[in-house]
Design an enzyme around this catalytic site. Sequence first.
Site, PDB file in Angstrom:
ATOM      1  N   ASN A   1      10.839  51.881  58.504  1.00  0.00           N
ATOM      2  CA  ASN A   1       9.552  50.484  57.846  1.00  0.00           C
ATOM      3  C   ASN A   1       9.893  50.095  58.731  1.00  0.00           C
ATOM      4  OD1 ASN A   1      10.323  51.704  55.550  1.00  0.00           O
ATOM      5  ND2 ASN A   1      12.399  50.599  55.286  1.00  0.00           N
ATOM      6  N   HIS A   2       8.084  49.769  59.036  1.00  0.00           N
ATOM      7  CA  HIS A   2       7.070  48.364  59.619  1.00  0.00           C
ATOM      8  C   HIS A   2       6.808  47.445  58.551  1.00  0.00           C
ATOM      9  CE1 HIS A   2       4.771  51.107  62.784  1.00  0.00           C
ATOM     10  NE2 HIS A   2       6.936  51.654  62.504  1.00  0.00           N
ATOM     11  N   LYS A   3       6.600  46.323  59.250  1.00  0.00           N
ATOM     12  CA  LYS A   3       6.644  44.802  58.600  1.00  0.00           C
ATOM     13  C   LYS A   3       5.516  44.839  57.513  1.00  0.00           C
ATOM     14  CE  LYS A   3       6.785  39.578  58.849  1.00  0.00           C
ATOM     15  NZ  LYS A   3       5.394  39.535  59.688  1.00  0.00           N
TER      16      LYS A   3
ATOM     17  N   THR B   1       0.574  45.621  60.040  1.00  0.00           N
ATOM     18  CA  THR B   1       1.506  46.983  60.090  1.00  0.00           C
ATOM     19  C   THR B   1       2.472  46.869  62.569  1.00  0.00           C
ATOM     20  OG1 THR B   1       0.596  49.176  60.021  1.00  0.00           O
ATOM     21  CG2 THR B   1       1.495  47.613  58.507  1.00  0.00           C
TER      22      THR B   1
END
Length: 210
Positions: A82-84, A90
Amino acid sequence: MDYPDPNMVHPMAGFPQVCFIKNTVSNPNIMIGDYTYYDDPVDSENFERNVLYHFPFVGDKLVIGKFCALSRGIRFIMNGANHKMSGFSTYPFEIFGKDWQRVTPQKNGYPHKGDTVIGHDVWIGYEAVIMPGIKIGDGAIVAAQSVVTKDVPPYTIVGGNPAELIRQRFPEATIQALREITWWNWDMEKITANLEKIVGADITALRSCL
C-alpha cells in the site's frame, strides 16, 4: 485407521509438486493449518514466494486454515504494497532516505487493511490474487485468475476481476449447519471414518456424526 501424516512435506509418493506447506513455511507471520497443500510443479516447497510485500515492519499476518487447496501461481498481496493516497502524489519519497525522509508518514499514515485470513476447506484456483486484509470464509471457492478485493462469505463461489459472487454452494440452512459442525476440527480417526459423509451432500448424515 490409516491416514496421511500432516507432517510430511510431500504426501504423494513420487509427486513432489504437491506440498503440505505448514512444514515448509518459516515466516512466523504466515500460519498454515494441517493438510493444506500448495500444488506447483516448480518448487512447491517455496510457497512463501507467493506472499508479496510482506514486510516484517508492517506486522500483518497471513492465516490459512486446515484442508485448503491452493493452486499454482496464486498471489497474496500484503499491506506492505500500500502507498499513502491522501496527498497529491502516491510516490514513496521517504523510503529513499536523505532529505526525502522528512515526508515520512506517521505509523498509521499508510493504508492498512489488517490480516489476511483464509478459512478451512477453501479452494483457491490457478493464479488467483488475494488483496490485503481479505477474509475468505470456510468452504469458499475462488475461481482461477480472479482478483479478490472484498471479503468472501463461507461456502460461496466467486470469480472475475474484481471477483464477484457467482453463487452460494448450498442453501443457507445447510451452510449454517456446516459452520456448526466444523468437521475439520474432528480428530483424524473420526474424519477418516466419516469421509463419505464429508465429501457427500447429505447434511443430515454428516450431522449424525456429532
